[in-house]
Design a protein around this motif. Structure first.
Motif, PDB file in Angstrom:
ATOM      1  N   VAL A   1      -0.702   4.175   0.033  1.00 40.10           N
ATOM      2  CA  VAL A   1      -1.517   5.122   0.784  1.00 40.10           C
ATOM      3  C   VAL A   1      -2.169   4.346   1.918  1.00 40.10           C
ATOM      4  O   VAL A   1      -2.305   3.140   1.851  1.00 40.10           O
ATOM      5  CB  VAL A   1      -2.602   5.758  -0.104  1.00 40.10           C
ATOM      6  CG1 VAL A   1      -1.977   6.680  -1.128  1.00 40.10           C
ATOM      7  CG2 VAL A   1      -3.435   4.705  -0.781  1.00 40.10           C
ATOM      8  N   PRO A   2      -2.574   5.061   2.959  1.00 41.56           N
ATOM      9  CA  PRO A   2      -3.195   4.353   4.078  1.00 41.56           C
ATOM     10  C   PRO A   2      -4.409   3.572   3.584  1.00 41.56           C
ATOM     11  O   PRO A   2      -5.178   4.062   2.757  1.00 41.56           O
ATOM     12  CB  PRO A   2      -3.623   5.477   5.011  1.00 41.56           C
ATOM     13  CG  PRO A   2      -2.828   6.661   4.609  1.00 41.56           C
ATOM     14  CD  PRO A   2      -2.538   6.500   3.146  1.00 41.56           C
ATOM     15  N   ALA A   3      -4.577   2.394   4.074  1.00 43.16           N
ATOM     16  CA  ALA A   3      -5.653   1.533   3.598  1.00 43.16           C
ATOM     17  C   ALA A   3      -6.683   1.317   4.676  1.00 43.16           C
ATOM     18  O   ALA A   3      -6.358   1.211   5.845  1.00 43.16           O
ATOM     19  CB  ALA A   3      -5.082   0.184   3.193  1.00 43.16           C
ATOM     20  N   PHE A   4      -7.911   1.340   4.297  1.00 39.11           N
ATOM     21  CA  PHE A   4      -8.911   0.789   5.198  1.00 39.11           C
ATOM     22  C   PHE A   4     -10.079   0.321   4.369  1.00 39.11           C
ATOM     23  O   PHE A   4     -10.342   0.820   3.281  1.00 39.11           O
ATOM     24  CB  PHE A   4      -9.338   1.789   6.270  1.00 39.11           C
ATOM     25  CG  PHE A   4      -9.917   3.055   5.718  1.00 39.11           C
ATOM     26  CD1 PHE A   4     -11.287   3.171   5.505  1.00 39.11           C
ATOM     27  CD2 PHE A   4      -9.102   4.133   5.409  1.00 39.11           C
ATOM     28  CE1 PHE A   4     -11.818   4.334   4.996  1.00 39.11           C
ATOM     29  CE2 PHE A   4      -9.625   5.303   4.899  1.00 39.11           C
ATOM     30  CZ  PHE A   4     -10.987   5.403   4.699  1.00 39.11           C
ATOM     31  N   SER A   5     -10.762  -0.651   4.879  1.00 37.51           N
ATOM     32  CA  SER A   5     -11.897  -1.184   4.161  1.00 37.51           C
ATOM     33  C   SER A   5     -13.157  -0.725   4.880  1.00 37.51           C
ATOM     34  O   SER A   5     -13.081  -0.225   5.987  1.00 37.51           O
ATOM     35  CB  SER A   5     -11.807  -2.700   4.081  1.00 37.51           C
ATOM     36  OG  SER A   5     -11.380  -3.229   5.295  1.00 37.51           O
TER      37      SER A   5
ATOM     38  N   ALA B   1       0.828  -1.197   0.000  1.00 42.99           N
ATOM     39  CA  ALA B   1       0.000   0.000   0.000  1.00 42.99           C
ATOM     40  C   ALA B   1       0.862   1.245   0.000  1.00 42.99           C
ATOM     41  O   ALA B   1       1.728   1.421   0.837  1.00 42.99           O
ATOM     42  CB  ALA B   1      -0.917  -0.007   1.201  1.00 42.99           C
TER      43      ALA B   1
END
Lengths: 740, 740
Positions: B698-702, B696
């Motif tokens: 860029v910061p990842a979040f789902s 990643a």
């Protein structure tokens, strides 16, 4: 909840039921399959025989015939025969005089053989359920020609057979021989499974045998791998069908070797540059073909999306068949990246036309999307193989999303025109004016010279049964992944089991499964598990599980039920002593979901999309007027009363007269039952237009910039139709996302 | 209000004051001009002599020297001399061995001669106000070389002189000879006006004379016209300087002929195709070069934006000089189209990189904008010529917007790096990852092989005086279009008038103009009109007019004022008996304006931009953190209290260490006084990030899609800086438009 990690692999791993053991008879898929059978397959046969007036010739069967004739000459002339010495005539070569192609020359794209393979694959699937003696005879004759083109050593790619075998397997980056092999295997297996005839299968095996000699880890063997993947998944499937481990080894070799150092593609390019024999640019974009690093180290889905989807499918298949945890982990990483950062809400993948590729993380442009039909199909391939590896509902959710939306959007409702590219927002005016949108067509096209998408849609629609069920390797569990009306047969614990499914997806969430056991009809029972997917669109897993009930779950005389339930990874496992005639009923909630994208998706800030069940909806100009960017969902009203969105069954009337001189965008009059959404919305009122100048193609008014004031709102109701049905009423604006 | 249509043309038409008659000494423009003089001009001289380490060589002076040497050989050898026969070596030709260019060969782009012309133009402007013996000596020597390259017949374009004159003027579509002529004229006039030396001017006249023989309406004359326009405006200017009508006739011929049938470019292409001598593709994109229809029929600005801006400038100049109402009307139509449908809020034009061109109406993408620096400059050229034709404040408003924003944004605050492309939204991550944004650079570059923008910025900055004032043809009225601190001299009704202007634009709207009359200092008076523009950014015209007052407006002893006022077309006309020492005071309101784009601009739905005075503001990551798309202007708070936006004078500190190995993006430490805006805003709070995978960036979040809920808002203050100052603190995100 049981931890899936503790489940033995033999119970976790599963494979699809045999094609002939599953039928799909529900209104939705039956209609799609009939479209393909009656409209696409005959058209496709004409296309690959260059019999479509106005369409660019394929030269596919021409090439096989030319190669067969060359083979015949070789046999006649014996040692006198001089094979052609390789000459490069372009990635696509055309006859100098289109009216008189040279009968001995190769024409078309380097991968043109696959037109046949994809057609025969769809034919095989179709014949499995719909016997058609004429079609089968046609296919048999085509197969005879194809097999006659095969060299004695098993090699079978007409591009090199006709252009010169001295350079065969010398341009793996671009020349698609292994891609042709893969498609040939897929087609041959389908035809074998659909008809029981193995002539083409044997030919595919012989080409695979030749390939397995040529490539491999041993000294003297080539260390290359496909420039365009598919051979990996095809070889794995061939290993499954034939039981021959060699094919699995070759698939694994291709996967293991890919992207390792020294990079084979770099070697190949530098070799060609050095000896001056480069057909194509010696440089290569390694990520484009997922060859930039070893596949086990890849954690971001990059490059050409179809190539990627096929590779990942092959990786997942090989991971399952070889019990390879590092490869399975790589598949999971790539899956996560796609699903968390690179997936359109329509189930499409591939954000950029540059390389028809995945764009960077969270870059999901709507109007310039690539989202190729084939890429969505490749995602369904990958998802099913992830399910086979490890049954988790998320895989089925994404598979279903890809199947019901982008895959089907690729084909008009009359089965006669097709999209390559599936944008989520279309302004036809822009498509005509803007070269940056050259790839985006506002209406479907009749056929393509590079015809990958239409036959790909044909083959997946005709085999959609294979996506509905899998059975665990230990034959203990039958998984229902997709709810399709029809029948499914499997042997569970030695017991013949038949499920009769009544369902009305994607429009309604209720239905039933009648369990038939044994050969006779009464009094039989058996111990096994029926696992049912809890669709993500129905809500929280526990609540969704409660929407399923089996007759055997009621307490028996001894106070305990015959059938017990367990929920894990989004599946309801119903286990116990099943009796013939048991009924599993389901009634999944199917709420309309107003979705917003992750805030890191810049494109979708301040926008919402609507889905219901597996269907993603869109607004078309035909229903909502022009300037769809001024149509806003009334999110406040919807939040206050979710019931304010009306769900309406209706008859969608498709049909459009030929809208250009090539008949692009023409759709026959077709009526299909569907569901539409009536959504509270408002429109930004546009100030009274100043009369447009002569040059103005759109209404004009000034000024271009003005002091901000809240938009004047006109309350309206937005009509949303299923995304797959868009562009069936002539050229018009469309958008999946509405401003909030 | 007086109807301007009733004003005689001699009073309406106006021309700029002579360069030496205007000085600009205010802090803002003085700084810009000093930057150009001290940083750009010396660098540029080195560049055109191939003396910039690490930069692609220009070969500009090399080519002139080679041509001069060839001329010398011809003179020595006489009839023995064999001129080169034409050979095409590419649109850009490079030496086979860069370390040893052949001294007799042409290298670089076909238009490389213009590097010199643009440099000498800026030098001329600079010398007008800032004598510099060394610079002048350098220029004189360069001019000697250039003049030595001129053929006896007057022709002067080294590309054909060195490659073969037999094909001169044979590829007008692409080979830029007339473009070279135009720039040579502009440069020669500037040097003449700046220094009084006419050697280069005479050379330019001789080339123009040769051209006027070659092209024209008479039998045997070529009916072609420039592929890249500029000759039209340059020839009109040359006619003004020399008084020779011939040059105006040639400009008019080029304009009248353009786009008429039979289309000259089509003829040229088909001729080349037929005789097999096509250097370049024989086809041509006619709209690209505004040659698709006669210019008087053109109502939409299309094609390459710089070409278009230069053409329209030439049209406006010729319309004025020939009193041609149909041509003036065409200019107005094109102007309206640009200003109503194709103008960025930064004063930039050119929405698409495809052809560096205008996109379709209302298509103004922010992140993929082309908005070339040169195109904004060409718009300023066009606007000033529209002012000369007809003094309306709208022209000055747009001219000012282009000058203060996109033009200046093209140059770093240290004068050492430059933008070609001026996007309104930049995510550097995307620029690096996305080939669709190849043209968008997140930081300025040192120099370009195709160096059009830096020298164009140099020449307009050094001549910005010419944009501030014009005097009417009947010498009755002196127009002040831009308020720049400094002095302006003109003869009005025979009376020498000198204005001393005190102003602090673009930061503050107040100032004064002291009127000096005659040669002596006391007791002189004269009857004339001083016209002052009422800037559109100050508000309604009548209110703005009230912000200007002249001492002579007070009633005299007889009860009536010496000076009376009239407002028309956005100008305040102060007319009467002016006295030496009269003072005109102004104090324009300079409210912060929160603008929204016309709703037909799809890109800007739900967004606002902020301007104040002539300055357009932007948000940079450096001040506001990353993910600027999550930063929303708090429009409700601002509407409730416009005073909630704080306007702050501050010292902007530029400076960035070399951010890549070529030093791109490096900016010396510079402090400049500016104004910034502190704007009530809110940020969408991003849910707690899931730890990113290795891949990643860029910061990842789902999840990627979730049930809609109103965004969680964090109140913040957005800091906005002037757009022209962006990218002076290293690579970072920027946006002009904020979500509302």
């Amino acid at each position: 909840m049981t931890d899936s990690a503790t489940t033995p692999e033999a119970a976790r791993h599963s494979t699809p039921l045999k094609l002939r053991d599953v039928t799909v008879t529900d209104a939705f898929w039956h209609t799609e399959q009939e479209l393909v059978r009656t409209a696409v397959l005959p058209f496709q046969w004409n296309a690959l025989n260059d019999n479509v007036p106005g369409a660019a010739p394929s030269y596919c069967m021409h090439n096989f015939k030319a190669a067969a004739a060359q083979n015949a000459r070789k046999n006649t002339e014996g040692k006198q025969f001089v094979p052609p010495a390789y000459s490069y005539r372009g990635f696509e070569s055309k006859p100098e005089d289109p009216a008189h192609p040279d009968p001995d020359k190769f024409y078309g794209f380097v991968f043109q053989d696959t037109d046949f393979s994809k057609w025969v694959e769809a034919v095989g699937y179709s014949l499995a359920h719909h016997p058609d003696a004429e079609l089968e005879a046609t296919a048999d004759k085509a197969i005879d020609i194809v097999c006659a083109a095969q060299l004695d050593n098993g090699y079978l790619d007409t591009y090199y057979i006709l252009n010169g075998m001295d350079r065969a397997f010398h341009n793996l980056r671009w020349h698609h021989e292994l891609y042709c092999l893969g498609h040939l295997i897929e087609g041959a297996i389908a035809y074998y499974e659909g008809t029981g005839k193995d002539k083409l299968l044997k030919a595919a095996e012989r080409f695979a045998d030749y390939t397995a000699e040529y490539f491999g880890p041993n000294e003297g063997q080539c260390k290359g791998y496909p420039g365009h993947e598919i051979a990996e998944m095809a070889l794995a499937r061939l290993a499954g069908v034939t039981g021959d481990r060699k094919y699995l080894d070759l698939a694994k070799f291709f996967i293991d070797e890919r992207g390792t150092e020294p990079n084979y593609f770099r070697y190949e390019g530098e070799r060609d540059k050095k000896d001056g024999s480069a057909d194509t640019d010696w440089r290569f974009d390694y990520p484009y073909a997922q060859a930039h690093e070893p596949v086990r180290e890849q954690t971001e889905a990059v490059g050409h999306a179809v190539r990627a989807g096929y590779l990942y499918s092959g990786m997942a298949a090989v991971a399952r068949m070889t019990d390879d945890p590092t490869l399975a982990k790589a598949c999971e990483n790539l899956w996560r990246n796609i699903v968390d950062k690179k997936l359109y809400v329509t189930g499409g993948i591939g954000g950029t036309r540059e390389g028809e590729a995945f764009s960077y993380n969270y870059d999901l442009p709507n109007d310039s999307a690539y989202s190729e039909s084939c890429a969505a199909i490749s995602l369904a391939f990958f998802a099913r193989r992830m399910l086979e590896l490890d049954p988790k509902a998320e895989y089925a959710d994404v598979m279903e999303l890809a199947l019901y939306n982008t895959t089907l959007a690729g084909m008009a409702l009359d089965g006669k025109s097709f999209f390559y590219v599936n944008p989520l927002e279309v302004n036809p005016y822009a498509c005509h004016k803007d070269r940056r949108l050259d790839h985006v067509k506002p209406v479907r096209q009749k056929w393509f010279g590079c015809a990958c998408c239409p036959p790909n849609i044909a083959r997946i629609v005709e085999s959609v049964q294979e996506y509905a069920y899998t059975v665990s390797d230990d034959a203990s569990t039958l998984y229902t992944h997709l709810y399709m009306g029809g029948e499914a047969k499997a042997a569970l614990g030695g017991m013949p089991v038949r499920l009769s499914v009544d369902a009305d997806l994607p429009w309604h969430g209720d239905g039933s499964v009648v369990v038939h056991l044994g050969e006779d009809s009464d009094g039989v029972s058996g111990r096994f598990t029926l696992a049912f997917r809890l669709p993500g669109w129905a809500g929280a897993q526990e609540a969704t599980a409660a929407a399923i009930s089996a007759t055997g779950e009621s307490p028996e005389a001894d106070g305990s039920p015959r059938i017990t339930r367990d929920v894990r990874d989004g599946y309801l496992y119903l286990t116990g002593e099943w009796r013939d005639g048991d009924i599993v009923s389901f009634d999944f909630p199917m709420p309309v979901r107003m979705l917003k994208a992750n805030p890191l998706v810049r494109e979708d800030v301040g926008k919402v999309a609507f889905t219901r069940g597996p269907i993603t909806f869109c607004a078309e100009e035909r229903d909502n007027g022009a300037n769809l960017h001024l149509l806003h969902a009334d999110v406040d009203a919807i939040l206050a009363d979710p019931g304010s969105i009306k769900v309406e069954d209706f008859d969608f009337r498709a049909g459009a007269k030929g809208i250009d001189d090539q008949g692009q965008g023409e759709v026959d009059q077709v009526t299909r039952h569907m569901v539409r959404l009536e959504v509270p919305a408002w429109r930004e009122v546009v100030p009274a237009a100043v009369p447009a100048g002569d040059s103005a193609d759109v209404p004009a008014f000034s000024p271009l910039y003005a002091q901000y004031a809240p938009a004047e709102r006109e309350s309206v109701t937005a009509t949303l139709i299923p995304y797959f049905a868009w562009a069936n009423r002539g050229e018009n604006e469309m958008t999946v996302f509405l401003h909030d």
